[in-house]
Design a protein around this motif. Structure first.
Motif, PDB file in Angstrom:
ATOM      1  N   ALA A   1       2.684  10.840  -8.496  1.00  0.00           N
ATOM      2  CA  ALA A   1       3.605  10.280  -7.347  1.00  0.00           C
ATOM      3  C   ALA A   1       2.472   9.693  -6.151  1.00  0.00           C
ATOM      4  O   ALA A   1       3.056   8.900  -5.538  1.00  0.00           O
ATOM      5  CB  ALA A   1       4.818  11.148  -7.240  1.00  0.00           C
ATOM      6  N   GLU A   2       2.285   9.961  -5.360  1.00  0.00           N
ATOM      7  CA  GLU A   2       1.751   9.061  -4.011  1.00  0.00           C
ATOM      8  C   GLU A   2       0.279   9.407  -4.460  1.00  0.00           C
ATOM      9  O   GLU A   2      -0.804   8.841  -3.494  1.00  0.00           O
ATOM     10  CB  GLU A   2       1.029  10.999  -3.205  1.00  0.00           C
ATOM     11  CG  GLU A   2       2.583  11.035  -2.263  1.00  0.00           C
ATOM     12  CD  GLU A   2       2.898  11.750  -1.416  1.00  0.00           C
ATOM     13  OE1 GLU A   2       1.543  11.936  -0.437  1.00  0.00           O
ATOM     14  OE2 GLU A   2       3.860  12.592  -1.080  1.00  0.00           O
TER      15      GLU A   2
ATOM     16  N   GLY B   1       0.518  -1.264  -0.267  1.00  0.00           N
ATOM     17  CA  GLY B   1      -0.155  -0.045   0.082  1.00  0.00           C
ATOM     18  C   GLY B   1       0.504   1.089  -0.212  1.00  0.00           C
ATOM     19  O   GLY B   1       0.396   2.167   0.290  1.00  0.00           O
ATOM     20  N   VAL B   2       2.154   1.608  -0.157  1.00  0.00           N
ATOM     21  CA  VAL B   2       2.820   2.372  -0.644  1.00  0.00           C
ATOM     22  C   VAL B   2       3.275   2.401  -2.036  1.00  0.00           C
ATOM     23  O   VAL B   2       4.351   2.105  -2.381  1.00  0.00           O
ATOM     24  CB  VAL B   2       3.828   1.960   0.073  1.00  0.00           C
ATOM     25  CG1 VAL B   2       5.086   3.660   0.163  1.00  0.00           C
ATOM     26  CG2 VAL B   2       3.394   1.807   1.797  1.00  0.00           C
TER      27      VAL B   2
ATOM     28  N   VAL C   1       3.004  11.944   1.812  1.00  0.00           N
ATOM     29  CA  VAL C   1       2.418  13.230   2.637  1.00  0.00           C
ATOM     30  C   VAL C   1       1.734  12.487   3.113  1.00  0.00           C
ATOM     31  O   VAL C   1       0.903  12.701   4.302  1.00  0.00           O
ATOM     32  CB  VAL C   1       3.002  14.206   2.096  1.00  0.00           C
ATOM     33  CG1 VAL C   1       1.283  14.996   3.269  1.00  0.00           C
ATOM     34  CG2 VAL C   1       3.791  15.584   2.005  1.00  0.00           C
ATOM     35  N   ARG C   2       1.023  11.989   1.933  1.00  0.00           N
ATOM     36  CA  ARG C   2      -0.137  10.396   2.266  1.00  0.00           C
ATOM     37  C   ARG C   2      -0.150   9.706   3.729  1.00  0.00           C
ATOM     38  O   ARG C   2      -0.829   9.558   4.545  1.00  0.00           O
ATOM     39  CB  ARG C   2      -0.505  10.751   0.927  1.00  0.00           C
ATOM     40  CG  ARG C   2      -1.148  11.100  -0.102  1.00  0.00           C
ATOM     41  CD  ARG C   2      -2.696  11.602   0.008  1.00  0.00           C
ATOM     42  NE  ARG C   2      -3.089  13.186  -0.168  1.00  0.00           N
ATOM     43  CZ  ARG C   2      -4.809  13.064  -0.441  1.00  0.00           C
ATOM     44  NH1 ARG C   2      -5.503  12.340  -0.217  1.00  0.00           N
ATOM     45  NH2 ARG C   2      -4.827  13.657  -1.374  1.00  0.00           N
TER      46      ARG C   2
ATOM     47  N   VAL D   1      17.097   7.330   5.515  1.00  0.00           N
ATOM     48  CA  VAL D   1      16.736   6.762   4.566  1.00  0.00           C
ATOM     49  C   VAL D   1      15.726   5.217   4.957  1.00  0.00           C
ATOM     50  O   VAL D   1      15.769   4.434   5.893  1.00  0.00           O
ATOM     51  CB  VAL D   1      18.026   5.024   3.482  1.00  0.00           C
ATOM     52  CG1 VAL D   1      17.278   4.699   2.531  1.00  0.00           C
ATOM     53  CG2 VAL D   1      18.142   6.228   2.979  1.00  0.00           C
ATOM     54  N   LEU D   2      14.361   5.781   4.476  1.00  0.00           N
ATOM     55  CA  LEU D   2      13.538   4.396   5.256  1.00  0.00           C
ATOM     56  C   LEU D   2      12.665   4.271   3.312  1.00  0.00           C
ATOM     57  O   LEU D   2      11.897   4.722   3.341  1.00  0.00           O
ATOM     58  CB  LEU D   2      11.903   5.212   5.856  1.00  0.00           C
ATOM     59  CG  LEU D   2      10.839   4.890   6.068  1.00  0.00           C
ATOM     60  CD1 LEU D   2      11.299   3.583   7.154  1.00  0.00           C
ATOM     61  CD2 LEU D   2      10.246   5.415   6.225  1.00  0.00           C
ATOM     62  N   LEU D   3      13.079   2.525   4.182  1.00  0.00           N
ATOM     63  CA  LEU D   3      12.063   1.822   2.473  1.00  0.00           C
ATOM     64  C   LEU D   3      13.155   2.157   2.006  1.00  0.00           C
ATOM     65  O   LEU D   3      12.243   1.856   0.217  1.00  0.00           O
ATOM     66  CB  LEU D   3      10.530   1.895   2.720  1.00  0.00           C
ATOM     67  CG  LEU D   3       9.279   0.988   3.877  1.00  0.00           C
ATOM     68  CD1 LEU D   3       8.395   1.689   2.982  1.00  0.00           C
ATOM     69  CD2 LEU D   3       9.807  -0.229   4.132  1.00  0.00           C
TER      70      LEU D   3
END
Length: 311
Positions: A249-250, A27-28, A134-135, A125-127
């Protein structure tokens, strides 16, 4: 340690970096810059590599200062940029010294602008990415847009040689090109005629997730509800209101509305950067042409980056 301070917050200023790939099933969506070409050019102008993080803003950039000499470059459109009140050009890098203030005003001819600092903005760094989503309130700096008083650490700079472009960055013009589907068969000949022959424009209802379009209402003869499926970047989904919406993008990773077409990768930055209210039309192309357009666009950016040199 080089520190970057937000003196005046711009609009929707977030840290962006290369997209976060491989997590759609969780879901990302990838996030990352809305205009990867302008982002990459900004990074090159200050001597950063593609893994570095920079700032993205919407329409107005804000004001900043640094604790040590740092190169800075602003790209994306034609923004009003000054260092200590002295106007400086966009699309080239400039030395920002301690005690000086960088002001980035309104951007013209585009929606999204980029501010790169030499050394890159150092956040965890995340994932696999430093990009802000932002969402989902994740990544970047505390998972949110920047605010007045925020202090961010910059990485070390290898050199502080200002750089410039030796050629003007131009994109393709004309209609926004799309590939049919994935639910193109939900729309009859009349809907397709409206989609391809009537003008559309990006509305003010836009963000990093999606852009709603002004234009004719599109009716799906097979209904506006589908079993949720994946949403590729550039998907043009059509809910029951008939309002075409371009996912960016999001975007949500799955959706239950039919998607009449998908903007080709080469034209995604064009529609993302299109000023609100500017009319345009769509043109249907086949996959082979879409792939050729993407290769050509990548070669154009690669050539510009290769030509960037110290003045």
């Amino acid at each position: 340690m080089v520190m970057l301070e937000v003196v005046k917050a711009g609009l929707m200023v977030t840290l962006q970096a290369r997209p976060r790939t491989g997590y759609l099933a969780a879901g990302v969506s990838p996030s990352g810059p809305m205009d990867e070409d302008a982002f990459e050019i900004a990074q090159t102008l200050v001597g950063n590599d593609t893994d570095a993080a920079a700032l993205e803003f919407a329409q107005f950039g804000g004001s900043y200062n640094v604790s040590e000499p740092t190169l800075v470059a602003v790209t994306g459109g034609a923004a009003q940029v000054s260092i200590d009140g002295r106007p400086v050009p966009c699309w080239e890098s400039h030395l920002l010294k301690p005690g000086q203030r960088l002001d980035v005003g309104a951007i013209r001819g585009a929606m999204w602008g980029y501010i790169a600092f030499s050394g890159g903005i150092d956040v965890p760094v995340l994932l696999g990415s430093r990009a802000t989503h932002v969402r989902n309130a994740m990544g970047g700096f505390k998972g949110r847009p920047l605010e007045v008083g925020d202090q961010l650490e910059l990485g070390p700079s290898a050199t502080l040689w200002p750089r410039r472009m030796t050629s003007i960055f131009r994109r393709a013009s004309g209609p926004i090109r799309v590939i049919a589907g994935p639910q193109d068969d939900y729309f009859d000949a009349r809907a397709w005629s409206l989609f391809l022959n009537e003008p559309f424009a990006v509305s003010i209802r836009r963000d990093r997730m999606a852009s709603l379009l002004f234009g004719p209402a599109l009716s799906a003869t097979r209904g506006h509800d589908i079993v949720s499926d994946g949403t590729p970047p550039g998907s043009i989904q059509v809910p029951g209101s008939g309002t075409a919406t371009v996912l960016t993008a999001e975007r949500q990773t799955t959706g239950g509305y039919p998607k009449i077409a998908t903007v080709i990768s080469a034209d995604l930055p064009r529609i993302a950067q299109m000023p609100g209210g500017q009319p345009f039309r769509f043109r249907l192309v086949e996959q082979d042409e879409a792939e050729a357009c993407l290769l050509e666009a990548r070669e154009t950016v690669k050539a510009i980056i290769t030509e960037i040199e110290s003045p």
